[in-house]
Scaffold this active site. Structure first.
Site, PDB file in Angstrom:
ATOM      1  N   ASP A 224       0.830  -1.218   0.000  1.00 20.15           N
ATOM      2  CA  ASP A 224       0.000   0.000   0.000  1.00 20.15           C
ATOM      3  C   ASP A 224       0.864   1.268   0.000  1.00 20.15           C
ATOM      4  O   ASP A 224       0.763   2.104   0.902  1.00 20.15           O
ATOM      5  CB  ASP A 224      -0.943   0.027   1.217  1.00 20.15           C
ATOM      6  CG  ASP A 224      -1.696  -1.268   1.409  1.00 20.15           C
ATOM      7  OD1 ASP A 224      -2.080  -1.884   0.407  1.00 20.15           O
ATOM      8  OD2 ASP A 224      -1.904  -1.666   2.582  1.00 20.15           O
TER       9      ASP A 224
ATOM     10  N   GLU B 278     -11.519  -0.905  -3.321  1.00 21.34           N
ATOM     11  CA  GLU B 278     -10.898  -0.138  -2.239  1.00 21.34           C
ATOM     12  C   GLU B 278      -9.815   0.766  -2.814  1.00 21.34           C
ATOM     13  O   GLU B 278      -9.620   0.869  -4.024  1.00 21.34           O
ATOM     14  CB  GLU B 278     -10.316  -1.069  -1.173  1.00 21.34           C
ATOM     15  CG  GLU B 278      -9.286  -2.056  -1.669  1.00 21.34           C
ATOM     16  CD  GLU B 278      -8.888  -3.072  -0.608  1.00 21.34           C
ATOM     17  OE1 GLU B 278      -9.535  -3.125   0.456  1.00 21.34           O
ATOM     18  OE2 GLU B 278      -7.925  -3.833  -0.844  1.00 21.34           O
TER      19      GLU B 278
END
Length: 316
Positions: A40, A208
């Protein structure tokens, strides 16, 4: 222009690339070396130094003098903050997820996620500094939260600056999808309406990690579809759509709304790099993690030049 207009830092870099031709030193796919283990990732440049923040203990931090060779630096939080457990009682470690770093109004703002896997009892926190190099971070506290009674999840935050200079926060993971709200330019916390901008009701809600940029009359929403965090078995992929309004509706190349599961797939990986996702866009580059099939599925940093086709759609 580019992701979230990282303002003066971004502008200086962009001008430098155009004037010096420095970008020509890199191919479409940047050849990275050193410590590039991330999950991420989010990226920014301060002065002559690149920084990549990522999921991990205390928010992990890599730095580079040239954008290609990376070394690990001190994590942002040396120990958990006491208020985290107030909103996420199961938060017993210093493990933080999905940070986003942006420059706005003279400060670097670092949003981050506090949660546990599969739960929407979650919170988004904020810390900031006038200089990443200094390592002096101010705790700006809670931004927003969700509980099991909400139909969305307060993780994966990303700050976006609209074409008029107003800050917005996008976030969300699974459940009813991705959300967007204005934030106060002083507190950098939500104010006003919460908008829904993408969902996948027929795919188990598997969307997401929103990223929004403005370019040539359109807002572009990048998102990650399907499942991360399973090494080489991850099905993560990057999709996108665009809108003339920051609040949507965002549609893909076929005209399908991203609120109805639409999204043009940009990157679904290859034989070596599995499950690419949780992208960040900065100065016409796109970064993300992918799982290295040649290294037991270790998640690593990938960077590409971001190009645009004749119809204004993004491409590698």
């Amino acid at each position: 222009m580019n992701k979230k207009r990282k303002w003066l830092t971004s502008l200086v870099l962009a001008i430098g690339l155009c004037v010096t031709g420095a970008q020509s030193a890199f191919g479409a796919f940047w050849n990275l070396s050193g410590d590039i283990v991330v999950h991420d990732p989010t990226i920014i440049k301060e002065g002559n130094t690149w920084y990549t923040f990522s999921t991990g203990q205390g928010i992990q931090l890599l730095k580079s003098s040239n954008g290609t060779n990376w070394t690990r630096a001190n994590q942002v939080f040396s120990s958990p903050l006491s208020w985290w457990k107030t909103y996420v009682p199961n938060q017993s470690t210093n493990d933080l997820w999905a940070p986003d770093i942006e420059y706005f109004n003279g400060r670097y703002w670092l949003y981050y996620s506090i949660s546990s896997f599969g739960s929407n009892t979650s919170a988004i926190g904020l810390t900031s500094t006038t200089s990443i190099t200094s390592g002096n971070w101010r705790d700006d506290g809670l931004v927003t939260r969700t509980t099991s009674s909400n139909n969305y999840n307060a993780i994966d935050p990303t700050l976006t600056i609209d074409k008029d200079g107003n800050p917005w926060l996008a976030y969300g993971s699974f459940w009813s999808g991705l959300k967007l709200t204005r934030v106060d330019a002083s507190t950098m916390k939500p104010t006003g309406t919460l908008y829904s901008i993408a969902s996948r009701p027929n795919n188990g809600g598997a969307v997401e990690a929103p990223t929004i940029i403005y370019r040539n009359g359109y807002y572009y929403l990048f998102a990650s579809f399907d499942s991360c965090c399973q090494g080489v078995n991850s099905t993560y992929k990057i999709a996108y759509g665009r809108s003339v309004n920051i609040t949507g509706p965002y549609v893909d190349k076929n005209g399908t709304s991203m609120m109805n599961g639409g999204g043009t797939i940009m990157d679904s990986g290859n034989a070596v790099w599995k499950g690419p996702g949780h992208q960040d866009v900065y100065n016409n580059i796109i970064i993300r993690h992918a799982y290295d099939a040649t290294d037991n599925g270790t998640p690593k940093l990938l960077i590409n030049d971001l190009n645009w086709d004749a119809q204004g759609w993004p491409t590698y």
